[in-house]
Write a protein that holds these residues in place. Sequence first.
Motif, PDB file in Angstrom:
ATOM      1  N   MET A 141       0.848  -1.174   0.000  1.00 51.15           N
ATOM      2  CA  MET A 141       0.000   0.000   0.000  1.00 51.15           C
ATOM      3  C   MET A 141       0.888   1.229   0.000  1.00 51.15           C
ATOM      4  O   MET A 141       1.658   1.433   0.932  1.00 51.15           O
ATOM      5  N   PRO A 142       0.837   2.045  -1.043  1.00 50.19           N
ATOM      6  CA  PRO A 142       1.695   3.221  -1.042  1.00 50.19           C
ATOM      7  C   PRO A 142       1.219   4.244  -0.013  1.00 50.19           C
ATOM      8  O   PRO A 142       0.033   4.291   0.301  1.00 50.19           O
ATOM      9  N   THR A 143       2.163   4.991   0.516  1.00 48.31           N
ATOM     10  CA  THR A 143       1.845   5.926   1.596  1.00 48.31           C
ATOM     11  C   THR A 143       0.773   6.927   1.182  1.00 48.31           C
ATOM     12  O   THR A 143      -0.063   7.311   1.980  1.00 48.31           O
ATOM     13  N   LEU A 144       0.822   7.373  -0.071  1.00 49.70           N
ATOM     14  CA  LEU A 144      -0.055   8.477  -0.455  1.00 49.70           C
ATOM     15  C   LEU A 144      -1.438   8.009  -0.894  1.00 49.70           C
ATOM     16  O   LEU A 144      -2.440   8.452  -0.363  1.00 49.70           O
ATOM     17  N   LEU A 145      -1.501   7.100  -1.846  1.00 45.15           N
ATOM     18  CA  LEU A 145      -2.808   6.700  -2.355  1.00 45.15           C
ATOM     19  C   LEU A 145      -3.472   5.673  -1.458  1.00 45.15           C
ATOM     20  O   LEU A 145      -4.662   5.420  -1.569  1.00 45.15           O
ATOM     21  N   SER A 146      -2.704   5.064  -0.583  1.00 46.30           N
ATOM     22  CA  SER A 146      -3.138   3.976   0.297  1.00 46.30           C
ATOM     23  C   SER A 146      -3.962   2.953  -0.488  1.00 46.30           C
ATOM     24  O   SER A 146      -3.491   2.433  -1.484  1.00 46.30           O
ATOM     25  N   ASP A 147      -5.201   2.691  -0.087  1.00 47.42           N
ATOM     26  CA  ASP A 147      -5.941   1.612  -0.747  1.00 47.42           C
ATOM     27  C   ASP A 147      -6.658   2.099  -1.990  1.00 47.42           C
ATOM     28  O   ASP A 147      -7.494   1.398  -2.524  1.00 47.42           O
ATOM     29  N   GLY A 148      -6.347   3.301  -2.459  1.00 43.28           N
ATOM     30  CA  GLY A 148      -6.978   3.786  -3.672  1.00 43.28           C
ATOM     31  C   GLY A 148      -7.918   4.936  -3.422  1.00 43.28           C
ATOM     32  O   GLY A 148      -8.324   5.618  -4.354  1.00 43.28           O
ATOM     33  N   ARG A 149      -8.236   5.205  -2.153  1.00 49.95           N
ATOM     34  CA  ARG A 149      -9.174   6.289  -1.903  1.00 49.95           C
ATOM     35  C   ARG A 149      -8.485   7.640  -2.078  1.00 49.95           C
ATOM     36  O   ARG A 149      -9.151   8.653  -2.203  1.00 49.95           O
ATOM     37  N   GLY A 150      -7.143   7.634  -2.100  1.00 46.48           N
ATOM     38  CA  GLY A 150      -6.434   8.894  -2.323  1.00 46.48           C
ATOM     39  C   GLY A 150      -6.364   9.286  -3.781  1.00 46.48           C
ATOM     40  O   GLY A 150      -5.944  10.392  -4.109  1.00 46.48           O
ATOM     41  N   ALA A 151      -6.772   8.369  -4.667  1.00 50.60           N
ATOM     42  CA  ALA A 151      -6.536   8.590  -6.094  1.00 50.60           C
ATOM     43  C   ALA A 151      -7.306   9.767  -6.665  1.00 50.60           C
ATOM     44  O   ALA A 151      -6.973  10.267  -7.727  1.00 50.60           O
ATOM     45  N   SER A 152      -8.356  10.203  -5.962  1.00 50.50           N
ATOM     46  CA  SER A 152      -9.142  11.311  -6.503  1.00 50.50           C
ATOM     47  C   SER A 152      -8.556  12.664  -6.107  1.00 50.50           C
ATOM     48  O   SER A 152      -9.070  13.689  -6.505  1.00 50.50           O
ATOM     49  N   GLN A 153      -7.489  12.645  -5.307  1.00 54.60           N
ATOM     50  CA  GLN A 153      -6.964  13.898  -4.788  1.00 54.60           C
ATOM     51  C   GLN A 153      -5.631  14.228  -5.457  1.00 54.60           C
ATOM     52  O   GLN A 153      -4.651  13.507  -5.277  1.00 54.60           O
ATOM     53  N   ASP A 209       5.948   9.190  -5.000  1.00 57.86           N
ATOM     54  CA  ASP A 209       6.109   8.072  -4.080  1.00 57.86           C
ATOM     55  C   ASP A 209       7.534   8.136  -3.525  1.00 57.86           C
ATOM     56  O   ASP A 209       8.469   8.467  -4.244  1.00 57.86           O
ATOM     57  N   THR A 210       7.701   7.824  -2.246  1.00 57.26           N
ATOM     58  CA  THR A 210       8.990   8.108  -1.628  1.00 57.26           C
ATOM     59  C   THR A 210      10.148   7.349  -2.269  1.00 57.26           C
ATOM     60  O   THR A 210      11.162   7.937  -2.618  1.00 57.26           O
ATOM     61  N   ASN A 211      10.007   6.053  -2.429  1.00 56.62           N
ATOM     62  CA  ASN A 211      11.170   5.279  -2.854  1.00 56.62           C
ATOM     63  C   ASN A 211      11.375   5.267  -4.356  1.00 56.62           C
ATOM     64  O   ASN A 211      12.483   5.056  -4.828  1.00 56.62           O
ATOM     65  N   THR A 212      10.318   5.472  -5.128  1.00 51.91           N
ATOM     66  CA  THR A 212      10.484   5.452  -6.581  1.00 51.91           C
ATOM     67  C   THR A 212      10.354   6.836  -7.189  1.00 51.91           C
ATOM     68  O   THR A 212      10.735   7.042  -8.324  1.00 51.91           O
ATOM     69  N   THR A 213       9.798   7.773  -6.433  1.00 48.40           N
ATOM     70  CA  THR A 213       9.462   9.136  -6.857  1.00 48.40           C
ATOM     71  C   THR A 213       8.484   9.163  -8.034  1.00 48.40           C
ATOM     72  O   THR A 213       8.393  10.151  -8.743  1.00 48.40           O
ATOM     73  N   ILE A 214       7.753   8.070  -8.231  1.00 52.31           N
ATOM     74  CA  ILE A 214       6.771   8.044  -9.320  1.00 52.31           C
ATOM     75  C   ILE A 214       5.459   8.655  -8.829  1.00 52.31           C
ATOM     76  O   ILE A 214       5.043   8.424  -7.701  1.00 52.31           O
ATOM     77  N   SER A 215       4.840   9.450  -9.672  1.00 53.14           N
ATOM     78  CA  SER A 215       3.503   9.952  -9.377  1.00 53.14           C
ATOM     79  C   SER A 215       2.578   9.564 -10.524  1.00 53.14           C
ATOM     80  O   SER A 215       3.046   9.263 -11.619  1.00 53.14           O
TER      81      SER A 215
END
Lengths: 239, 485, 726
Positions: free
Chosen positions: C581-593, C601-607
């Motif tokens: 589970m990525p820190t930012l999007l977590s389970d997917g509910r962050g995807a709308s923000q 993303d911290t370790n890959t820096t992918i957004s």
Amino acid sequence: MPELPERKWTMVVNLDTCTGCNACVVACHAENNVPIVSEEEVVRGRAMHWIRIERYWEGEWPDVKARYIPVMCQQCERAPCEPVCPVYATLHSQRENLNLQVYNRCVGTRYCQNNDPYKVRFFNFFDPNFEGLLKEQLNPDVTVRSAGVMEKCTFCVQRIRRSEEQALVADRPLRDGEVVPACVQACPTSALVFGDLKDPESEATRLVRGNQRKFRLLEELGAEPQVYYLQSGHSAVNE
Amino acid sequence: METTHDVPIWRRPPPEDTELSHQLEHERRQHLLLDPRYPLDIDGGVLKPMYRHTWRFWLVTALLAGLVLLFGAIWTTQMILGLGITGLNRPVMWALYIVNFVYFIGIGHAGTFISAALRVLKIEWRRPISRAAETLTVFALIAAAMFPVVHVGRAWKAYWLLPIPTQREIWPSYHSPLIWDFTAIFTYLTCSILFAYIGLLPDLAMARDHTIGWRHRLYEVLALGWRGTEREWANQETALNVFSYAIIPVMFSVHTIVSWDFAMAVQPGWHSTVFGPYFVIGALFSGAGAVIMALVLIRKAMHLEYFLRDEHFDGMGKFLLLLSLTWAYFYFNDYLVPWYGQEPVEKVLHQLLATGSAAPLWFLMIFCNVVLPWTTLWSRRVRTSIPAIFTISVLIQVGMYLERYIIIPVTLGRNEFPYSWGVYLPNWPESLITVGAFALIGLLYVLFSRIFPMIPVWEVYEGQVLQGLRRIGRALVPTKAEPGD
Amino acid sequence: MTAQRISRRDFLRISAAGAALSVLTGCQNPRRWVTLEPFVSPPEQQLAGVPTWYASTCRQCPAGCGIVARIMNGRAVKIEGNPAHPLNRGKLCARGQAGLQVLYNPDRLQGPVRQEGRGSRQFQPLSWDDALLSLVSKLQAAGDKVVFWLGSTISGHLYDLFQRFASAINAPDPLVFDLYTAFNGYPTLIQANQGQLPAYELGQADVVFSFGADFLGAWLSSTRYGIEFGEFRNQSLGKRGYLVQFEPRMSATGAKADRWLPLRPGAEGLVAQAIARLIADQGAGPTDRVERARALAADVDVGSIAEASGISAEELGRLAQIFAQYDRPLAIPGVPLAGKDQAAGIIAAVQVLNLIAGVAGQPGGQELPPAAPGLLLKRPAISSMERVRQVIDQMAGGQVGALVVYGANPAYELPDQAGFAGALAKVPFVVSSTPIIDETAVLADLILPDRTYLESWGYTVVTPGFGEMIVSSQQPVVGPVFDNRSLADVLLAVSREIPLAAGGLPWADEVAFLKESLGQLAGSEDPERFQADFQQHGGWWQKTAPALEAPETSPEKARPLSPINFLGDEQEYPYYLHLFMPTLLSDGRGASQPWLQGSPDTNTTISWQTWVEISPVTAKRLGVKQGDIVRVTSPAGELEAPVYLYPALRPDTIAIPLGQGHTDFGRYAQNRGSNPIHLLDVEAGGAGWVTPRVRITPTGKRAALATFENQVGVTEGFINEAFPGR
């Protein structure tokens, strides 16, 4: 206006406790109206984050380590980006030792970014796009920058101003810890500490003074950055 | 050969000695100044091509004008949408626009050098080419001066860089090399225009006296009432001499200051003390090549074979070889010191050029700027072959453009933070704007060539009067009288 | 209910007045000499240019952090942690701060809509009256065959109302299921700890062994564990805790660990058992610990565990010594997906280590929260996967007349293999209350958009409270942006029309119900005053004596664990799959923000993207480069995504982040990346889903990775260009 005291704002970053959680990054976006750029623009190398967490891999499998270094504007005392600006859009506040950025003076020569060894300046390649209701979230204390303008971390100068004014109204000196930039406020592990090095009692001074772990980025360039980093420490556990 | 000075040179009878006659023929073919013609013929040779408007001329003009309009359209789009339409990215904040700026300033160097420096040194073959070179200088400078404005994020605010009093009450910052740059270029452009204009005056008067209609009225105004009195000639001579001496240091300063835009920065690969002279030589190198190209083109298009001869291409070719040698010397200097120092980022840059993704560019540049001139230009046959010298000049333009490209976007892609490295690829807007800038110079040049004499008639005439052949024993020796002394 | 009703506006007024006096959020008027008074003061007592702060509770994950929202001229412009709140002490994670973009999301529904033909995405707006009438008639038609499917971030009072409603109409108890809790193993952790989520207090620990718990990422409460971690590293007298992380792929927690041990996926429990065994065998450390170890450690063969886990026996011996020797060791059981079919066993094995160390049930160790205060205060009970499967079976069998979905998105969160979409088709009436059309709403008939949490009332019983009893308050920090009704009011309105329910839910509106519930906490205090304080300060809390009882010791703990089952043949599917589970999007509910989508993303820096992490060793063997699109195939499904070369990953494992792959859910989430949850399978009869093995096939296509770091610079540059020999 009464005379305000001299300050030396500084940030201390404890690399031992930075967990790379990005709370500072989002806090900064919210506080400073930093736009989020689209996927296509990120691919083209135009992402904008005033504070970023650089992750460096060290070593080879299986002894790999990842190191996190939060990098924001280093607010250099002798900032290389300042003299090259032809229109005084970036200039130094001697009293506060801040590297100011005046958006409405900027014509976008982008010279400051070239001469910025830390690469913490961000250029608005397009107008920021706050779609629909998202405009409502904008912080009215901070200008929204248009296309063609350079921007960067300001140590949340709007918060510094507000706190100084509050102290002035109350006719008391500014207390240590009263000025809290958004990133410092958010940081769960308190890896970021903000304070005035001119105040001998401040938390920042205490952390910096005589600390064997402290270092600054690219110190050899002589820019006198005002962000101090504390290296990882060691546990008593023998490895 | 006996010469009588009161008999004009074109009235003198040919020598009876056949050997001398052959030698005279040879000298005349070789040297414009020894091949005098009636002044009216010379005037006509310069003025007639200005009236020639073939379909080729219109085609070229239309094409160039179209490209210039495209330039304008793209620039407008860029101002409306933002610089995001270009290929710029975060570490590579300066790219093609600044490459063009440096390149065109460089082109702008040769005209003055040829005109002023060769004038100061009294090198006589320069006479017919000075106008073409000076014109190139002015137009290249105009194109160059546009690019900082095209480059900035908010072009409509670019006037904030000018030291003019406004309601903003902020003077531009003289800490910034950009303002030094602006000052130097403005000075140089002003000097170059004045220098070219003073040299143009007698020819404008000549054109005025030979034309009717709108041209006559135009030349009448522009000639400023030149009548060719002794006093006017003396004043013109003095003015040109003063400009010639004064403009040379200005010229050196301009590209030195342009180089300081880079050398003053902490960017690895830029922070170099040799950049000043290195840039000046590079500018002269590409500029001299550009002048050769311009000469070839106007000679062909306007049938100026009488004026522009092998001797000019020969001289320019030698000049080019010399500049190539000097340029290589400075380039070596610029590489050796950082290489010896083994600074990590400098090392990365060297690797990038030697074996990395920029290697094709780097090797092509070395080929164009060093290998090609060194292997060809020592030969007189190559220097005097129009197709050969034209090709070499074009390739030198490629090489010098690449050199600026390597210095700017390629170098900017590397810095102390590998996290923030970058790769720049030109996008179509800035590529088309670049093409448009070349077209603009071409268009201005084409239009200028139909309105103003491209060969300084008075200079040629003066040279022909001053230059002569004296017989010493069995040989004819070119001689020259010094005017005014 | 005798107390005078307090309207929403009154509440705000009280809160505002309180907040203005309070120093807790630093909200005095800073510019007295230039106060601009508008002609008409807006209802929220706002003055131009003067911020007001309102305390509330974050609902971006179930942890229940206290927040304060900065309001300027009636608009929420910043969310920060509530400095007075004992759980997060003024700190807030990235997701919490992004809550503004839930409130001001441009894709929010502006009122109820009806969908003609499920999946058609043709939404017709209708009035609230019509919507409620339709809801009433459908619920009446469904009788007691109504299923309430709720998310774990639901407010306590709303959960309470749902429960009451369900029991009044004789429907089954609401189901609480979302990916966040399921993936993080809440049900198993709760099961293993007497019905409570435990707290692991790192703050004073000497040594922490984390068995795959990414507690600095998106596990339980990332903010609180961040605070704990800060204290763990900066203890008094210069003491610095030592962190050992066991996991196949380096998470943020692994990156911060002093020792990162890449074990084979699913071997966490084995390693814990080996360490316990070694403490018993080596006899190092205090005698009481050795004795407990001898009593509790399972009879396992350390050598074979070393082989199975990929951690050498010497290393295990050293670790056992460290764990036994230091004063305050602590073991944290993560619930790595690979262990799902044996999750309970793994947790028990780790728990044994805490029992041996004597830190279970101790402050500064593994701690259980006390029971929730007040009879009427509810906290959602997370349902097990078995219950979820039961409900899906009922739906598929036509035994469900109506499905009400609130705060959950099962159509996105469950693997295809679970058959949710198919079962849903058999349900005659589906209503969702999502503020943004999500995957489940697309399969619904009626959407009654709820107000977002920053516009709503509520409370959360914070568990675990890390040694404190906390009831966190929730209040509207701004007026509703759209004409959306709070779901509690909708429920109350509906219940008045359904005879069975009317008796069970007698309250006039949401606020009345909430007041009555919270009245339990007021004790001897004046209830009005208590309510005001409660809203103003962000909740109610008191230091409690921590629950001292140790987790139960069952004989199961002494039983050696069997190897983990993986779905798929080893030959055909040669790689382990590690979803995280990525820190930012977590389970997917962050995807709308956009803040969460666009931050690296911290370790890959992918957004903005989904990527497949592959070890450079494996990539070399497969001949794939960074950015090559590969097809990942499991026995259950497949997806295509670009490769990111991840140096800190086992060569036999590939890792994929959750969170993307939405087919709906607003413009920022829609049609972006892939949802790797569909690679999983739901095993009949097991505790959850099982992890499959996968195979990787290069597709020959390439994609540009949206990394913030320069890929040339970091992954190739310095190494390949500066030191080509290396």
